[in-house]
Scaffold this active site. Structure first.
Site, mmCIF file in Angstrom:
data_model
loop_
_atom_site.group_PDB
_atom_site.id
_atom_site.type_symbol
_atom_site.label_atom_id
_atom_site.label_comp_id
_atom_site.label_asym_id
_atom_site.label_seq_id
_atom_site.Cartn_x
_atom_site.Cartn_y
_atom_site.Cartn_z
ATOM 1 N N GLY A 51 0.721 -1.212 0.050
ATOM 2 C CA GLY A 51 -0.001 -0.052 -0.114
ATOM 3 C C GLY A 51 1.012 1.116 -0.023
ATOM 4 O O GLY A 51 1.969 1.336 -0.530
ATOM 5 N N CYS A 52 0.340 2.366 0.600
ATOM 6 C CA CYS A 52 1.204 3.510 0.305
ATOM 7 C C CYS A 52 2.376 3.506 1.332
ATOM 8 O O CYS A 52 2.582 3.033 2.344
ATOM 9 C CB CYS A 52 0.209 4.643 1.238
#
Length: 220
Positions: A51-52
């Site tokens: 993810g981020c």
């Protein structure tokens, strides 16, 4: 007409993402021999995408034995990579982190536990609100031993959850460091809206789950 435009936009987006991951050049990356990064001053390096990268960087930086973490990109088939290009969904790259750690204090195996324990392991192509191939979960190996550790833990987790674990397993080839703007972003911007709504809660969930792995200053 508006409904038709929305459908066309979604279709275009899906096709773009699909092409990135089915590109023959991407398959060459998946099938390549891994690059083993030599230790430096007693420190090793490991690479993860979950993810981020703002979130993942902060999580690994809280772990005892981790010296530094950098945000960047890995896993794709293009050399000229930027934040904007990675988010086009056509480069094959995912937002990733480079973890510099002391293997005398924390093992690669434990870093893999941190990886699986700090995400939703069944979410495909993203984490939380961040969706798309640039946010997909990839765990990188540098040799057969690391690959076996990853595969064993992934299989055990899938059995425990009775579900498919979404993380892809890639040979590590190269890490592209992101611009300075993205480094230590959560630490430097604690009041930014995304950080407050997503990054900090994700970090706190990890801390509550693995208090024994935290640096003294990170313990709540």
């Amino acid at each position: 007409m508006k409904k038709l435009l929305i459908i066309l936009s979604i279709s275009l987006c899906f096709n773009c993402h699909n092409q990135a991951q089915t590109n023959p050049k991407q398959q060459e990356i998946i099938n390549a021999e891994p690059v083993e990064v030599p230790m430096e001053d007693g420190k090793a390096k490991a690479y993860f995408a979950s993810g981020c990268f703002w979130c993942v960087e902060a999580i690994y930086e809280s772990v005892k034995g981790v010296e530094e973490v950098y945000s960047g990109f890995s896993g794709g088939h293009t050399d000229d990579i930027t934040y904007e290009k990675s988010h086009s969904g056509t480069t094959g790259h995912a937002e990733a982190v480079e973890v510099i750690y002391d293997p005398e204090v924390v093992s690669f195996s434990t870093l893999v536990d941190v990886y699986f324990g700090s995400q939703n392991p069944t979410q495909v192509n993203g984490q939380g609100p961040d969706k798309g191939p640039q946010y997909r979960s990839i765990i990188f190996y540098q040799n057969d031993e690391q690959k076996q550790i990853i595969e064993d833990k992934k299989a055990a987790l899938a059995k425990e959850l009775d579900a498919t674990v979404a993380a892809e397993v890639y040979p590590f080839l190269k890490f592209y460091k992101a611009s300075d703007y993205h480094q230590d972003f959560e630490k430097r911007n604690p009041n930014q809206s995304y950080v407050r709504a997503v990054s900090i809660p994700r970090l706190n969930r990890f801390k509550a789950k693995f208090p024994e792995l935290l640096k003294d200053e990170e313990k709540q």
